[in-house]
Design an enzyme around this catalytic site. Structure first.
Site, PDB file in Angstrom:
ATOM      1  CB  THR A  99      -0.921   0.007   1.237  1.00  0.00           C
ATOM      2  OG1 THR A  99      -0.154  -0.359   2.371  1.00  0.00           O
ATOM      3  CG2 THR A  99      -2.048  -0.969   1.075  1.00  0.00           C
ATOM      4  CG  ASP A 100       0.089   3.988  -2.569  1.00  0.00           C
ATOM      5  OD1 ASP A 100       1.105   3.548  -3.129  1.00  0.00           O
ATOM      6  OD2 ASP A 100      -1.049   3.898  -3.051  1.00  0.00           O
TER       7      ASP A 100
ATOM      8  CB  SER B 214      -0.434   9.508   3.664  1.00  0.00           C
ATOM      9  OG  SER B 214      -0.934   9.599   2.356  1.00  0.00           O
ATOM     10  NE  ARG B 215       5.637   4.301   2.488  1.00  0.00           N
ATOM     11  CZ  ARG B 215       4.947   3.219   2.803  1.00  0.00           C
ATOM     12  NH1 ARG B 215       4.034   2.768   1.970  1.00  0.00           N
ATOM     13  NH2 ARG B 215       5.164   2.584   3.922  1.00  0.00           N
ATOM     14  CB  VAL B 216       1.102   9.087  -3.169  1.00  0.00           C
ATOM     15  CG1 VAL B 216       2.205   8.155  -3.556  1.00  0.00           C
ATOM     16  CG2 VAL B 216      -0.170   8.337  -2.859  1.00  0.00           C
TER      17      VAL B 216
END
Ligand code: ATP
Ligand code: MG
Length: 581
Positions: free
Chosen positions: A416-417, A442-444
């Site tokens: 997951t992101d 939350s990476r994006v």
């Protein structure tokens, strides 16, 4: 076909014996098909009164009355039903129809039990193909071995017995899809279970399909607002992103997903909730909650409850995803919740062990990572060229005693992101939603946050991190200096500010104004227990007396320095008018 088999024999079944001419024709047919002479044996059978049935190895050519009817039916099903002019079309189809020598593979069940059937004689069946058993029971090929195949059954296996016949369908598992499903509760095969009647499907989509390619995608840049303060401000989610919700049992995982769905009411985003291995009563409750908050008409619930067979639990998320893809391909935005993938993995493990696959770590089969990656890769934001639709996925995973390093959690974290980590301790201390700020990420989503929110949230995460550190550090300290005490109070106030009741999603302006006010230390001196009330009062005042500011934030998503200053001043004035001790 069995052309590698040198001992091929043909059996011809009919009621009356074939005459010389017919035997010659069959001989010629066999030679054409298999490239050599094949011994033909005639067997008298009352089952085929008006025709012949020829069996060569596992191939069947059906010229019997029953077989011809079946072929005719299959042809008629394909007749287009446009304009309601069905009669002439049917007439034409029937007059043009000629029976074909249709090869049909029939196998035999060698063993059955626990929802798994082992079948022999279906050499050509492919992985994922649907097989038809006696009494219309359906199954899916899940395991291909040298001389037999393992098949999972979707219905009760009572009518399937050892020796009963199985037919190939040539189709892979699929579900009906369409707008008609909105507002409905269906099972993993798309059959309604809410007692509201049949659903008219707009089409049929395969349950498993490849994820969109890189070229078909575009970066995530539009926010998917969850309405949950702690998520939107610190771990924003973008449309097309996959954000994991992870935590122990009873930490409010489902609550976050449901609140996010409710927040899509006026945001033009379709929601799909996939319940895997849950109690039917919880699913009913979620349906009622969504209905009560006006979210059910843009939602679909796909359920494979704990009492459903493992194969249904296994395909439920893929079925939900297929339904989501239908909307995404039409350019719509979809939010899909998989609640939860731990139970999904358990169902898959049960199924794999019954199929005799060798167990690996924690007894899961080796391909359990692929199981979830091929599901979550299907979440995407499509390029504008192909409509610009999106699927945002919120998978849920349950941990045991907060252990994120177990097999399934680590797998899904890596696919997951980002993840929203929920903690029991926080939850029981009343900090709900129990988001652990240190472990969540939350990476994006940052790219997808509105400028206003990004600017307003500013140092919130760092401030909270400092507060937590200091909290641990000063736990046993008896006398604190003023500065430290002030910082602790400030942090406590921020934590209290992030508390949020269920089913009360916060709007953009509400979040932005609260953040600007709090990070400017406006709440200094307000006792922690009065924070919630203070914020509520402040927001009501803004909405009543400064609706232009609220509107500006909601519509432009921009927060310039002037606006920020204005908000701070109004808030400070509001604060000054109130006495706290
Ligand atoms: P399970 O592991 O059983 O699936 P879960 O992690 O999904 O549990 P929920 O069912 O969402 O947890 O929530 C557990 C309980 O906490 C519910 O009774 C819910 O009403 C309550 N709850 C969740 N979030 C909040 C909140 N923000 N404020 C107050 N109560 C909450
Ligand atoms: Mg739950």
């Amino acid at each position: 076909m069995n052309d590698t088999n040198n001992n091929l024999e043909a059996k011809l079944y009919s009621k009356v014996s074939p005459d010389e001419k017919q035997l010659v024709r069959f001989g010629r047919f066999l030679k054409n098909k298999y490239g050599k002479d094949i011994p033909l044996e005639w067997i008298s059978s009352d089952a085929f009164p008006g025709g012949f049935r020829l069996e060569v190895g596992s191939d069947i050519y059906d010229w019997s009355v029953g077989g011809r009817f079946r072929q005719l039916r299959d042809t008629l099903v394909k007749v287009p039903t446009a304009n309601g002019n069905i009669i002439p079309l049917l007439k034409e189809t029937i007059s043009n129809w000629t029976p074909e020598a249709m090869a049909e593979q029939v196998g035999e069940v060698t063993s059955v039990g626990d929802g798994i059937a082992t079948v022999s004689g279906l050499d050509l069946a492919t992985y994922g193909e649907i097989l038809l058993f006696a009494d219309g029971v359906r199954g899916m090929v899940q395991d291909i071995r040298v001389d037999e195949i393992g098949c999972v059954l979707f219905n009760d296996d009572e009518s399937v017995t050892e020796g009963s016949s199985v037919r190939r369908t040539g189709k892979t598992a699929g579900v009906p899809v369409g707008e008609g499903f909105l507002g409905r509760v269906v099972d993993a095969l798309g059959v309604p279970v809410d007692g509201l009647g049949d659903i008219e499907a707009a089409g049929y989509m395969p349950v498993e399909s490849p994820a969109p390619s890189i070229i078909d995608r575009q970066p995530v840049d539009t926010p998917l607002e969850t309405g949950i303060f702690s998520i939107d401000s610190m771990f924003p989610i973008g449309r097309g992103q996959r954000e994991l919700i992870i935590g122990d049992r009873q930490t409010g995982k489902t609550a976050i997903a449901v609140d996010a769905m409710i927040n899509q009411n006026d945001k033009n985003c379709i929601c799909i909730y996939v319940a895997i291995g849950q109690k039917t009563s919880s699913v009913v409750q979620i349906q009622q909650t969504l209905k009560k908050h006006g979210a059910m008409d843009h939602s679909i619930i796909v359920t494979a409850s704990a009492s459903d067979p493992a194969p249904l639990q296994y395909i439920a998320p893929y079925a939900g995803c297929a339904m989501a893809e239908y909307f995404m391909n039409k350019g719509k935005d979809v939010l899909i919740v998989y609640d939860d993938l731990s139970k999904h993995a358990v169902a898959y493990r049960a199924l794999s062990l019954l199929l005799d696959r060798s167990p690996g770590r924690e007894a899961y089969p080796g391909d359990v990572f692929y199981l979830h990656s091929r599901l979550l890769e299907r979440a995407a934001r499509l390029s504008d060229k192909i409509g610009g639709g999106s699927i945002t996925a919120l998978p849920i995973v349950e941990t045991q005693a907060g252990d994120v390093s177990a097999y399934i959690p680590t797998n899904i974290i890596s696919i997951t992101d980002g993840q929203i980590f929920l903690e029991s301790d926080l939850f029981f201390a009343g900090q709900r939603p129990a988001v652990n700020v240190g472990l969540s990420v939350s990476r994006v989503g940052g790219d997808a946050q509105t400028k206003a929110m990004k600017k307003a949230a500013g140092t919130l995460r760092i401030d909270l991190a400092q507060y937590r550190e200091m909290e641990v550090f000063t736990q046993f300290a008896s006398d604190l200096d003023d500065q430290t005490r002030e910082q602790l109070e400030y942090g406590e106030g921020l934590m209290r500010m992030l508390r949020q009741k269920q089913y009360h999603p916060k709007t953009q302006h509400e979040q932005v104004i609260t953040l600007v006010m709090a990070l400017a230390h406006t709440m200094k001196g307000i006792p922690v227990d009065d924070v919630t009330e203070f914020i509520e009062g402040l927001i009501t005042m803004f909405e009543e007396e400064h609706s232009d500011i609220c509107h500006k934030i909601d519509s432009t998503g921009i927060l310039d320095d002037d606006l920020r200053k204005e908000i701070t001043e109004i808030a400070a004035k509001y604060r000054a008018e109130r006495q706290y001790n």
